[in-house]
Design a protein around this motif. Structure first.
Motif, mmCIF file in Angstrom:
data_model
loop_
_atom_site.group_PDB
_atom_site.id
_atom_site.type_symbol
_atom_site.label_atom_id
_atom_site.label_comp_id
_atom_site.label_asym_id
_atom_site.label_seq_id
_atom_site.Cartn_x
_atom_site.Cartn_y
_atom_site.Cartn_z
ATOM 1 N N ILE A 1 35.952 18.218 -3.430
ATOM 2 C CA ILE A 1 36.122 18.309 -1.650
ATOM 3 C C ILE A 1 37.914 18.721 -0.964
ATOM 4 C CG2 ILE A 1 36.053 16.398 -0.202
ATOM 5 C CD1 ILE A 1 33.701 15.849 -1.785
ATOM 6 N N ILE A 2 38.545 18.127 -2.783
ATOM 7 C CA ILE A 2 40.191 17.961 -2.084
ATOM 8 C C ILE A 2 40.841 19.608 -2.287
ATOM 9 C CG2 ILE A 2 42.413 17.056 -3.026
ATOM 10 C CD1 ILE A 2 41.071 15.104 -1.803
ATOM 11 N N GLY A 3 40.556 20.049 -2.759
ATOM 12 C CA GLY A 3 40.629 21.364 -2.839
ATOM 13 C C GLY A 3 39.892 22.414 -1.625
ATOM 14 N N GLY A 4 38.771 22.414 -1.463
ATOM 15 C CA GLY A 4 38.362 23.345 -0.044
ATOM 16 C C GLY A 4 39.158 22.300 0.761
ATOM 17 N N ALA A 5 39.666 21.129 1.004
ATOM 18 C CA ALA A 5 41.080 20.746 2.428
ATOM 19 C C ALA A 5 41.928 21.669 2.026
ATOM 20 C CB ALA A 5 41.373 19.230 2.543
ATOM 21 N N PHE A 6 42.909 21.165 0.286
ATOM 22 C CA PHE A 6 43.817 22.165 0.300
ATOM 23 C C PHE A 6 44.159 23.478 0.687
ATOM 24 C CE2 PHE A 6 46.745 23.848 -3.304
ATOM 25 C CZ PHE A 6 47.352 23.305 -2.949
ATOM 26 N N THR A 7 42.623 24.101 0.255
ATOM 27 C CA THR A 7 42.606 25.546 0.327
ATOM 28 C C THR A 7 42.679 25.976 2.365
ATOM 29 O OG1 THR A 7 40.959 26.077 -1.343
ATOM 30 C CG2 THR A 7 40.912 27.224 0.489
ATOM 31 N N ALA A 8 42.578 25.363 3.289
ATOM 32 C CA ALA A 8 42.522 25.042 4.463
ATOM 33 C C ALA A 8 43.731 25.204 5.565
ATOM 34 C CB ALA A 8 41.644 24.140 5.081
ATOM 35 N N ILE A 9 45.012 24.508 4.042
ATOM 36 C CA ILE A 9 46.403 24.322 4.061
ATOM 37 C C ILE A 9 47.019 25.471 3.842
ATOM 38 C CG2 ILE A 9 48.345 22.730 3.995
ATOM 39 C CD1 ILE A 9 46.454 20.424 3.475
ATOM 40 N N VAL A 10 46.567 25.540 2.689
ATOM 41 C CA VAL A 10 47.502 27.138 2.176
ATOM 42 C C VAL A 10 46.967 28.182 2.992
ATOM 43 C CG1 VAL A 10 47.504 28.874 0.028
ATOM 44 C CG2 VAL A 10 47.360 26.186 -0.004
ATOM 45 N N ASN A 11 45.952 28.566 3.141
ATOM 46 C CA ASN A 11 45.924 30.070 4.463
ATOM 47 C C ASN A 11 46.608 29.841 5.779
ATOM 48 O OD1 ASN A 11 43.111 30.534 2.163
ATOM 49 N ND2 ASN A 11 41.896 29.529 3.036
ATOM 50 N N SER A 12 46.467 27.897 6.340
ATOM 51 C CA SER A 12 47.144 28.461 7.563
ATOM 52 C C SER A 12 48.848 28.323 6.921
ATOM 53 C CB SER A 12 47.179 26.728 7.865
ATOM 54 O OG SER A 12 47.726 26.755 9.122
ATOM 55 N N LEU A 13 49.051 28.114 5.791
ATOM 56 C CA LEU A 13 50.482 28.610 5.437
ATOM 57 C C LEU A 13 50.518 30.128 5.336
ATOM 58 C CD1 LEU A 13 52.999 27.687 4.132
ATOM 59 C CD2 LEU A 13 52.538 27.864 1.650
#
Length: 147
Positions: free
Chosen positions: A25-37
């Motif tokens: 779950i944290i990885g999914g949220a983290f992926t969204a942050i990295v995709n935005s970056l």
């Protein structure tokens, strides 16, 4: 069949499975942050430096198909950023674990270096003392440290 479901329930209730679920779950949220970056900051910078549009526009038409090299490069950049951040996190967690082990080792050394104890009254005495200052009992061979 009942045994299968009870075994499955036991598997799910283990702590490491729950930890893995939280990690996903944290990885999914983290992926969204990295995709935005990558999509909102890094790609526009690269496009600005290369003179492209808003996104990396490396598209090659092969007949009716399109090969989107820009999306592939974005995925590679995304992977490198995620891998670098995970590397930093694992490295810092390992360093914290080492520090915790060092602190635990120092505490054990401090416990080992504790003052000797009188065999009669169980009070602390100085190392080498032949009589206990608390009870006056004789300590044969002198008090030795607890180590």
């Amino acid at each position: 069949m009942k045994g299968f479901f009870s075994e499955f329930r036991e598997f799910i209730s283990r702590g490491n499975v729950m930890d893995m679920a939280v990690g996903v779950i944290i990885g999914g949220a983290f992926t969204a942050i990295v995709n935005s970056l990558v999509g909102d900051i890094i790609q526009p910078l690269i496009s600005g430096l290369t003179g492209g549009g808003e996104q990396i526009g490396l598209v090659v038409n092969v007949g009716a198909a399109q090969l989107n090299f820009g999306a592939f490069i974005s995925a590679i950049i995304n992977f490198i950023i995620i891998a670098f951040i995970i590397f930093c996190l694992v490295k810092s967690m390992n360093k914290l674990a080492e520090e915790a082990k060092k602190i635990a080792g120092k505490q054990e050394e401090a416990e080992e270096a504790a003052a000797p104890i009188c065999p009669h009254c169980l009070e602390e005495v100085k190392a080498g003392a032949t009589r206990c200052p608390h009870c006056g009992g004789e300590i044969p061979g002198g008090a030795k440290s607890a180590a």
